[in-house]
Design a protein around this motif. Structure first.
Motif, mmCIF file in Angstrom:
data_model
loop_
_atom_site.group_PDB
_atom_site.id
_atom_site.type_symbol
_atom_site.label_atom_id
_atom_site.label_comp_id
_atom_site.label_asym_id
_atom_site.label_seq_id
_atom_site.Cartn_x
_atom_site.Cartn_y
_atom_site.Cartn_z
ATOM 1 N N ILE A 57 -5.679 -4.788 5.651
ATOM 2 C CA ILE A 57 -5.075 -3.786 4.765
ATOM 3 C C ILE A 57 -6.147 -3.140 3.897
ATOM 4 O O ILE A 57 -6.113 -1.928 3.650
ATOM 5 N N THR B 122 -7.052 0.732 3.688
ATOM 6 C CA THR B 122 -7.058 1.396 2.380
ATOM 7 C C THR B 122 -8.353 2.173 2.178
ATOM 8 O O THR B 122 -8.347 3.277 1.616
ATOM 9 N N LEU C 93 -2.750 5.018 -6.379
ATOM 10 C CA LEU C 93 -4.132 4.850 -5.932
ATOM 11 C C LEU C 93 -4.830 6.191 -5.745
ATOM 12 O O LEU C 93 -5.992 6.365 -6.136
ATOM 13 N N ARG D 212 0.656 4.022 -3.063
ATOM 14 C CA ARG D 212 -0.297 5.013 -2.562
ATOM 15 C C ARG D 212 -0.507 6.164 -3.537
ATOM 16 O O ARG D 212 -1.649 6.620 -3.720
ATOM 17 N N LEU E 12 0.828 -1.200 0.000
ATOM 18 C CA LEU E 12 0.000 0.000 0.000
ATOM 19 C C LEU E 12 0.862 1.250 0.000
ATOM 20 O O LEU E 12 0.575 2.224 -0.709
#
Length: 241
Positions: free
Chosen positions: A80, A84, A48, A45, A41
């Protein structure tokens, strides 16, 4: 001309969805163990966030769909995914996306298990009697309270908590309602942690997930569990009286 007798339905066709879930869960545990992680993640990041900003509706739908798949197939990374949801969408609507995705995924497991094995397992438990039958009867008599407690206090793994109701004949409506309401407190906490990941990333740290067990967080959740247990206790005393 006599009618041709119909062949009985193949019971394995009903069991196929649940067997597929089990197979994918095993493969996921082996192949995705290190792929869905906090480090992953952190690496992705920026990508995303850019995708969320340029495609907000698609990002929301895609996230919920991914969460449903993770839960339905018991893939690693549910925690996770919850973080998120908070990181990408904030506490609100992130908590609704997380709770909705988890509930839909859990309902998928429940339906697959109930259609494939639920009726047979429930009948065998009743036939054999003993402690398992008493537990089954207790769950049936206190479905609302028992299901809520099972969700509020995560002593039972989420996947197992999806299967047990299917094996005792719980209705889909009660399962969905208690799942949705019961996972809100814990999901709220983790979504809240996820909403603050920007600062965690800036400090190159990892989130402190032990916050769920802090007294000021765990206390109210246990309080809700105790309130859920009150009907069971009252029913027990009424029977004794």
């Amino acid at each position: 001309m006599p009618a041709t007798p119909k062949r009985p339905p193949n019971p394995w066709l009903k069991r196929l969805p649940f067997l597929v879930i089990l197979g994918v869960a095993v493969l996921g545990a082996v192949l995705l163990r290190d792929q869905i992680s906090f480090e992953a993640l952190a690496r992705h990041r920026d990508t995303l966030l850019a995708f969320r900003d340029s495609n907000p509706a698609l990002a929301s739908l895609g996230f919920v769909a991914a969460y449903v798949v993770i839960v339905a197939f018991s893939l690693p990374g549910a925690t996770i995914a919850t973080l998120t949801g908070g990181f990408l969408f904030g506490l609100f609507p992130g908590v609704f996306y997380n709770v909705g995705g988890a509930t839909i995924g859990a309902a998928g497991v429940f339906l697959a298990a109930r259609a494939g094995f639920g009726a047979d397992v429930a009948a065998k438990i009743t036939e054999r009697g003993g402690a398992a039958a008493r537990l089954q009867q207790g769950l049936r008599e206190n479905e609302w309270s028992a299901l809520l407690i099972m969700r509020l206090v995560p002593a039972v793994p989420f996947f197992i908590a999806n299967l047990l109701p299917a094996f005792v004949g719980t209705s889909l409506f009660r399962f969905v309602v208690t799942t949705f309401l019961g996972i809100i407190p814990g999901t709220f906490v983790f979504t809240w942690v996820g909403a603050g990941l920007g600062e965690v990333f800036a400090r190159s740290e990892t989130p402190d997930l032990s916050i769920l067990f802090a007294p000021h967080i765990l206390g109210p959740i246990l309080g809700l569990a105790v309130l859920s247990a009150v009907p069971i206790v009252l029913k027990h005393f009424n029977k004794g009286a």
